[in-house]
Motif scaffolding. Structure first.
Motif, PDB file in Angstrom:
ATOM      1  N   PHE A 120       2.313  -5.343   1.955  1.00 14.47           N
ATOM      2  CA  PHE A 120       3.080  -4.409   1.136  1.00 14.47           C
ATOM      3  C   PHE A 120       3.313  -3.111   1.901  1.00 14.47           C
ATOM      4  O   PHE A 120       4.424  -2.577   1.934  1.00 14.47           O
ATOM      5  CB  PHE A 120       2.353  -4.142  -0.182  1.00 14.47           C
ATOM      6  CG  PHE A 120       3.038  -3.105  -1.028  1.00 14.47           C
ATOM      7  CD1 PHE A 120       4.192  -3.420  -1.726  1.00 14.47           C
ATOM      8  CD2 PHE A 120       2.545  -1.815  -1.087  1.00 14.47           C
ATOM      9  CE1 PHE A 120       4.837  -2.455  -2.496  1.00 14.47           C
ATOM     10  CE2 PHE A 120       3.185  -0.839  -1.841  1.00 14.47           C
ATOM     11  CZ  PHE A 120       4.331  -1.172  -2.551  1.00 14.47           C
ATOM     12  N   GLN A 121       2.257  -2.602   2.535  1.00 17.25           N
ATOM     13  CA  GLN A 121       2.365  -1.347   3.256  1.00 17.25           C
ATOM     14  C   GLN A 121       3.363  -1.470   4.416  1.00 17.25           C
ATOM     15  O   GLN A 121       4.158  -0.565   4.653  1.00 17.25           O
ATOM     16  CB  GLN A 121       0.999  -0.923   3.776  1.00 17.25           C
ATOM     17  CG  GLN A 121       1.009   0.448   4.430  1.00 17.25           C
ATOM     18  CD  GLN A 121      -0.381   0.899   4.822  1.00 17.25           C
ATOM     19  OE1 GLN A 121      -1.328   0.135   4.797  1.00 17.25           O
ATOM     20  NE2 GLN A 121      -0.499   2.156   5.188  1.00 17.25           N
ATOM     21  N   ALA A 122       3.357  -2.575   5.137  1.00 17.77           N
ATOM     22  CA  ALA A 122       4.294  -2.772   6.227  1.00 17.77           C
ATOM     23  C   ALA A 122       5.731  -2.829   5.727  1.00 17.77           C
ATOM     24  O   ALA A 122       6.650  -2.298   6.357  1.00 17.77           O
ATOM     25  CB  ALA A 122       3.948  -4.046   6.998  1.00 17.77           C
ATOM     26  N   ARG A 123       5.937  -3.490   4.580  1.00 18.01           N
ATOM     27  CA  ARG A 123       7.289  -3.557   4.016  1.00 18.01           C
ATOM     28  C   ARG A 123       7.776  -2.174   3.598  1.00 18.01           C
ATOM     29  O   ARG A 123       8.935  -1.820   3.830  1.00 18.01           O
ATOM     30  CB  ARG A 123       7.311  -4.510   2.815  1.00 18.01           C
ATOM     31  CG  ARG A 123       7.246  -5.970   3.220  1.00 18.01           C
ATOM     32  CD  ARG A 123       7.567  -6.895   2.056  1.00 18.01           C
ATOM     33  NE  ARG A 123       6.680  -6.758   0.918  1.00 18.01           N
ATOM     34  CZ  ARG A 123       5.546  -7.439   0.735  1.00 18.01           C
ATOM     35  NH1 ARG A 123       5.171  -8.316   1.627  1.00 18.01           N
ATOM     36  NH2 ARG A 123       4.821  -7.243  -0.330  1.00 18.01           N
ATOM     37  N   VAL A 124       6.899  -1.368   3.027  1.00 22.20           N
ATOM     38  CA  VAL A 124       7.270  -0.008   2.622  1.00 22.20           C
ATOM     39  C   VAL A 124       7.633   0.821   3.841  1.00 22.20           C
ATOM     40  O   VAL A 124       8.610   1.572   3.833  1.00 22.20           O
ATOM     41  CB  VAL A 124       6.143   0.662   1.808  1.00 22.20           C
ATOM     42  CG1 VAL A 124       6.396   2.144   1.625  1.00 22.20           C
ATOM     43  CG2 VAL A 124       5.981  -0.039   0.462  1.00 22.20           C
ATOM     44  N   ARG A 125       6.889   0.670   4.907  1.00 20.54           N
ATOM     45  CA  ARG A 125       7.159   1.452   6.130  1.00 20.54           C
ATOM     46  C   ARG A 125       8.477   1.073   6.790  1.00 20.54           C
ATOM     47  O   ARG A 125       9.034   1.855   7.533  1.00 20.54           O
ATOM     48  CB  ARG A 125       6.018   1.267   7.123  1.00 20.54           C
ATOM     49  CG  ARG A 125       4.770   2.002   6.722  1.00 20.54           C
ATOM     50  CD  ARG A 125       3.696   1.858   7.747  1.00 20.54           C
ATOM     51  NE  ARG A 125       2.529   2.607   7.364  1.00 20.54           N
ATOM     52  CZ  ARG A 125       1.396   2.604   8.038  1.00 20.54           C
ATOM     53  NH1 ARG A 125       1.277   1.877   9.127  1.00 20.54           N
ATOM     54  NH2 ARG A 125       0.376   3.320   7.621  1.00 20.54           N
ATOM     55  N   GLN A 126       8.967  -0.117   6.512  1.00 24.00           N
ATOM     56  CA  GLN A 126      10.248  -0.536   7.093  1.00 24.00           C
ATOM     57  C   GLN A 126      11.437   0.093   6.379  1.00 24.00           C
ATOM     58  O   GLN A 126      12.549   0.054   6.881  1.00 24.00           O
ATOM     59  CB  GLN A 126      10.395  -2.058   7.036  1.00 24.00           C
ATOM     60  CG  GLN A 126       9.521  -2.774   8.032  1.00 24.00           C
ATOM     61  CD  GLN A 126       9.727  -4.266   7.983  1.00 24.00           C
ATOM     62  OE1 GLN A 126      10.126  -4.824   6.964  1.00 24.00           O
ATOM     63  NE2 GLN A 126       9.455  -4.921   9.087  1.00 24.00           N
ATOM     64  N   LEU A 127      11.225   0.646   5.194  1.00 20.61           N
ATOM     65  CA  LEU A 127      12.320   1.253   4.431  1.00 20.61           C
ATOM     66  C   LEU A 127      12.844   2.522   5.071  1.00 20.61           C
ATOM     67  O   LEU A 127      12.240   3.229   5.731  1.00 20.61           O
ATOM     68  CB  LEU A 127      11.878   1.520   2.986  1.00 20.61           C
ATOM     69  CG  LEU A 127      11.465   0.292   2.201  1.00 20.61           C
ATOM     70  CD1 LEU A 127      10.967   0.713   0.826  1.00 20.61           C
ATOM     71  CD2 LEU A 127      12.610  -0.683   2.069  1.00 20.61           C
TER      72      LEU A 127
END
Length: 90
Positions: free
Chosen positions: A83-90
């Protein structure tokens, strides 16, 4: 890192050549050079050891049910983002 299913074996990390050959076999070596593998493997192994230490901290909370944790297998999941990695890709 202690190997699961055994009492004395430990996991053996790949050599730089083995690591590079695995990248080639998986078609992921487009932007790497064989001479870079010494540094890549060093970082890879350090990350594995640091992660294992985190696992041991977690497992220490459950030492009455599992006093001697061992790693059964390594499983790479490069396409499964947290989840954290996906958020950082935004």
């Amino acid at each position: 890192i202690p190997k699961g299913g055994t009492q004395q074996d430990k996991w053996v990390y790949p050599s730089p050549a083995m690591f590079y050959n695995a990248l080639v076999r998986k078609d992921k070596a487009q932007d790497v050079e064989p001479e870079d593998m010494v540094d890549v493997v060093s970082v890879h192994n350090s990350m594995n050891e640091a992660t294992w230490q985190s696992v041991l901290v977690w497992e220490s909370l459950h030492r009455n049910t599992c006093g001697d944790p061992r790693l059964s297998r390594f499983r790479g999941r490069p396409d499964d983002y947290s989840f954290q990695a996906r958020v950082r890709q935004l």
